[in-house]
Enzyme design. Structure first.
Site, PDB file in Angstrom:
ATOM      1  N   TYR A 187     -15.488  -2.292   8.200  1.00  0.00           N
ATOM      2  CA  TYR A 187     -14.748  -1.295   7.418  1.00  0.00           C
ATOM      3  C   TYR A 187     -15.541   0.012   7.354  1.00  0.00           C
ATOM      4  O   TYR A 187     -14.997   1.092   7.617  1.00  0.00           O
ATOM      5  CB  TYR A 187     -14.515  -1.860   6.013  1.00  0.00           C
TER       6      TYR A 187
HETATM    7  N1  LIG Z   1      -7.802  -0.267  -2.195  1.00  0.00           N
HETATM    8  C1  LIG Z   1      -8.958   0.369  -2.221  1.00  0.00           C
HETATM    9  O1  LIG Z   1      -9.876   0.013  -2.982  1.00  0.00           O
HETATM   10  C2  LIG Z   1      -9.170   1.557  -1.320  1.00  0.00           C
HETATM   11  C3  LIG Z   1     -10.196   2.438  -1.626  1.00  0.00           C
HETATM   12  C4  LIG Z   1     -10.409   3.533  -0.789  1.00  0.00           C
HETATM   13  C5  LIG Z   1      -9.634   3.734   0.318  1.00  0.00           C
HETATM   14  N2  LIG Z   1      -8.651   2.860   0.608  1.00  0.00           N
HETATM   15  C6  LIG Z   1      -7.849   3.107   1.806  1.00  0.00           C
HETATM   16  O2  LIG Z   1      -6.552   3.481   1.412  1.00  0.00           O
HETATM   17  C7  LIG Z   1      -5.610   3.101   2.419  1.00  0.00           C
HETATM   18  C8  LIG Z   1      -4.489   2.287   1.771  1.00  0.00           C
HETATM   19  O3  LIG Z   1      -5.058   1.115   1.234  1.00  0.00           O
HETATM   20  P1  LIG Z   1      -4.333   0.193   0.153  1.00  0.00           P
HETATM   21  O4  LIG Z   1      -5.373  -0.234  -0.795  1.00  0.00           O
HETATM   22  O5  LIG Z   1      -3.090   0.814  -0.307  1.00  0.00           O
HETATM   23  O6  LIG Z   1      -4.046  -1.063   1.090  1.00  0.00           O
HETATM   24  P2  LIG Z   1      -2.746  -1.990   1.285  1.00  0.00           P
HETATM   25  O7  LIG Z   1      -2.059  -2.180  -0.029  1.00  0.00           O
HETATM   26  O8  LIG Z   1      -3.205  -3.175   2.042  1.00  0.00           O
HETATM   27  O9  LIG Z   1      -1.820  -1.083   2.188  1.00  0.00           O
HETATM   28  C9  LIG Z   1      -2.069  -0.862   3.527  1.00  0.00           C
HETATM   29  C10 LIG Z   1      -0.753  -0.925   4.283  1.00  0.00           C
HETATM   30  O10 LIG Z   1      -1.028  -0.675   5.673  1.00  0.00           O
HETATM   31  C11 LIG Z   1      -0.310  -1.643   6.432  1.00  0.00           C
HETATM   32  N3  LIG Z   1      -0.918  -1.860   7.752  1.00  0.00           N
HETATM   33  C12 LIG Z   1      -2.009  -2.599   8.040  1.00  0.00           C
HETATM   34  N4  LIG Z   1      -2.232  -2.592   9.370  1.00  0.00           N
HETATM   35  C13 LIG Z   1      -1.269  -1.825   9.923  1.00  0.00           C
HETATM   36  C14 LIG Z   1      -0.942  -1.463  11.250  1.00  0.00           C
HETATM   37  N5  LIG Z   1      -1.703  -1.870  12.272  1.00  0.00           N
HETATM   38  N6  LIG Z   1       0.130  -0.678  11.467  1.00  0.00           N
HETATM   39  C15 LIG Z   1       0.907  -0.280  10.433  1.00  0.00           C
HETATM   40  N7  LIG Z   1       0.660  -0.592   9.151  1.00  0.00           N
HETATM   41  C16 LIG Z   1      -0.411  -1.367   8.891  1.00  0.00           C
HETATM   42  C17 LIG Z   1      -0.374  -2.872   5.569  1.00  0.00           C
HETATM   43  O11 LIG Z   1       0.581  -3.830   5.983  1.00  0.00           O
HETATM   44  P3  LIG Z   1       0.252  -5.401   5.692  1.00  0.00           P
HETATM   45  O12 LIG Z   1       0.202  -5.522   4.206  1.00  0.00           O
HETATM   46  O13 LIG Z   1       1.393  -6.113   6.335  1.00  0.00           O
HETATM   47  O14 LIG Z   1      -1.089  -5.654   6.341  1.00  0.00           O
HETATM   48  C18 LIG Z   1      -0.082  -2.303   4.183  1.00  0.00           C
HETATM   49  O15 LIG Z   1       1.289  -2.161   3.965  1.00  0.00           O
HETATM   50  C19 LIG Z   1      -6.406   2.316   3.448  1.00  0.00           C
HETATM   51  O16 LIG Z   1      -6.730   3.139   4.538  1.00  0.00           O
HETATM   52  C20 LIG Z   1      -7.665   1.909   2.700  1.00  0.00           C
HETATM   53  O17 LIG Z   1      -8.741   1.705   3.552  1.00  0.00           O
HETATM   54  C21 LIG Z   1      -8.375   1.777  -0.188  1.00  0.00           C
HETATM   55  C1  LIG Z   2     -22.480   3.866  -4.698  1.00  0.00           C
HETATM   56  C2  LIG Z   2     -22.198   3.938  -6.160  1.00  0.00           C
HETATM   57  C3  LIG Z   2     -21.373   3.045  -6.808  1.00  0.00           C
HETATM   58  C4  LIG Z   2     -20.645   1.977  -6.066  1.00  0.00           C
HETATM   59  C5  LIG Z   2     -19.537   2.176  -5.380  1.00  0.00           C
HETATM   60  C6  LIG Z   2     -18.812   1.149  -4.661  1.00  0.00           C
HETATM   61  C7  LIG Z   2     -19.348  -0.227  -4.577  1.00  0.00           C
HETATM   62  C8  LIG Z   2     -17.641   1.528  -4.104  1.00  0.00           C
HETATM   63  C9  LIG Z   2     -16.733   0.685  -3.396  1.00  0.00           C
HETATM   64  C10 LIG Z   2     -15.662   1.262  -2.858  1.00  0.00           C
HETATM   65  C11 LIG Z   2     -14.613   0.606  -2.106  1.00  0.00           C
HETATM   66  C12 LIG Z   2     -14.491  -0.848  -2.073  1.00  0.00           C
HETATM   67  C13 LIG Z   2     -13.793   1.402  -1.360  1.00  0.00           C
HETATM   68  C14 LIG Z   2     -12.729   0.945  -0.458  1.00  0.00           C
HETATM   69  O1  LIG Z   2     -12.493   1.909   0.502  1.00  0.00           O
HETATM   70  C15 LIG Z   2     -21.200   3.088  -8.310  1.00  0.00           C
HETATM   71  C16 LIG Z   2     -19.773   3.519  -8.655  1.00  0.00           C
HETATM   72  C17 LIG Z   2     -21.464   1.710  -8.869  1.00  0.00           C
HETATM   73  C18 LIG Z   2     -22.175   4.038  -8.997  1.00  0.00           C
HETATM   74  C19 LIG Z   2     -22.411   5.292  -8.247  1.00  0.00           C
HETATM   75  C20 LIG Z   2     -22.944   5.005  -6.878  1.00  0.00           C
END
Ligand SMILES: NC(=O)c1ccc[n+]([C@@H]2O[C@H](COP(=O)([O-])OP(=O)(O)OC[C@H]3O[C@@H](n4cnc5c(N)ncnc54)[C@H](OP(=O)(O)O)[C@@H]3O)[C@@H](O)[C@H]2O)c1
Ligand SMILES: CC1=C(/C=C/C(C)=C/C=C/C(C)=C/CO)C(C)(C)CCC1
Length: 316
Positions: A187
């Protein structure tokens, strides 16, 4: 002499930009309108996911939505919700990790919906296993979905935006595109890569004086969508990493996007995490990760993923 004049001009411009940013920070400028925009969002099917929420926010503001996901049923549900808000929605089943699927679907979008002027690359996956337990295919899937897909969609839609000198490319990366933690190597690799892609592309547009095509990098920390369920730091410091509500995260991101903000870290404290990563010696970073419990924050997440896979494999 020439370089001195250039340097003085640069200094004056830098001071100007700093004052402009301070003014914008205090008095937010009016958000741009999206009523005539065709907005494509990838990964819009998941009911708790960010993609569907972005779609509904933009629908409320009167945009036309183009929705891409591999999950046809979930995506159709998003389209229905968009239409209920009075906006137009075109739903396509597309696997963004597959180059040909992206190019073919892009062609259909041009014919059926028109020229995309806002592209939000949001679809994302995570292997949910430490690297040595990941098959090569699983690792490739993460890179293709979280990074390569941005190449294909940008290649498909940027040329028209450049021709019109109008458009917006939004990259949903995440804080793990700016700093790394253990156990999510696939990731972090894909997100660091896509941050590099986004920054280089943004520089390229500026260098070519394509000022009408804006770019925004969105880097949320943990969001309660289900993607990283279980992820937590040291118990006593739990409050530092309470998951963001998907709605709040998308509302903050939307504000920044509609203000043409180049980067949005949510919450703001993450800017400090990024800066300190570049200032602190490596060994100190390791100690800080250990103290905060960031080194093991993915362990419960991985255990939950394993339990889920076990249930699926045993058919329960
Ligand atoms: N959740 C977090 O903590 C977080 C934090 C920071 C950034 N992000 C980023 O935010 C974005 C959205 O994440 P989310 O948390 O909303 O995740 P999510 O709920 O899993 O949504 C992602 C969507 O993308 C679809 N997808 C996966 N593979 C695909 C493909 N090859 N082609 C088309 N669609 C596809 C998934 O379908 P399926 O469900 O069928 O797989 C799902 O509908 C992602 O890029 C993630 O990395 C998430
Ligand atoms: C570095 C850092 C922290 C940890 C962050 C983490 C663990 C983030 C995880 C993010 C995810 C899972 C993103 C998905 O895209 C906390 C906030 C504790 C304090 C400030 C410094």
């Amino acid at each position: 002499m020439g370089v001195l004049i250039d340097f003085l001009l640069l200094t004056a411009k830098v001071v100007g930009y700093i004052i402009q940013s301070l003014v914008r920070w205090i008095k937010r400028p009016a958000e741009k309108r999206v009523t005539n925009e065709i907005c494509l969002i990838t990964g819009t099917a998941s009911s708790k996911g960010l993609g569907r929420r972005f779609a509904l926010e933009l629908a409320q503001k009167g945009a036309t939505l183009v929705l891409w996901d591999i999950d046809t049923d979930g995506n159709e549900k998003t389209a229905v919700q968009v239409r209920e808000l009075g906006a137009k929605a075109y739903a396509y089943t597309c696997d963004v990790s597959q180059r040909e699927d992206v190019y073919n679907t892009a062609e259909r979008v041009r014919r059926e919906a028109g020229d995309v002027t806002v592209l939000i690359n949001n679809a994302g996956v995570v292997a949910g296993k430490p690297i040595l337990q990941c098959s090569d295919e699983l690792l490739e899937r993460t890179m293709k979905t979280n990074c390569y897909a941005h190449f294909w969609t940008v290649k498909a839609f940027l040329p028209k935006m450049m021709e019109l000198d109008h458009g917006h490319i939004v990259t949903i990366a995440g804080s793990l595109g700016l700093f790394a933690t253990a156990c999510v190597t696939d990731y972090c690799a894909s997100k660091f890569a896509v941050v590099g892609f986004h920054e280089a592309l943004s520089h390229q547009l500026k260098a070519n004086r394509i000022n009408g095509v804006k770019t925004t990098l969105v880097c949320p920390c943990l969001v309660d969508t289900g993607m990283f369920t279980g992820c937590r730091i040291r118990q006593e410091l739990d409050g530092l990493l309470s998951p963001l509500k998907p709605d709040d995260c998308v509302k903050t991101a939307m504000k920044g996007i509609l203000n043409n903000q180049p980067i949005i870290c949510i919450p703001r404290v993450m800017y400090f995490a990024v800066v300190s990563k570049h200032l602190l010696p490596w060994d100190v970073q390791v100690l800080v990760h250990k103290f905060l419990g960031i080194d093991k924050c993915m362990h419960p997440f991985i255990r939950q993923r394993e339990a889920k896979r076990h249930l699926v494999a045993t058919g329960r």
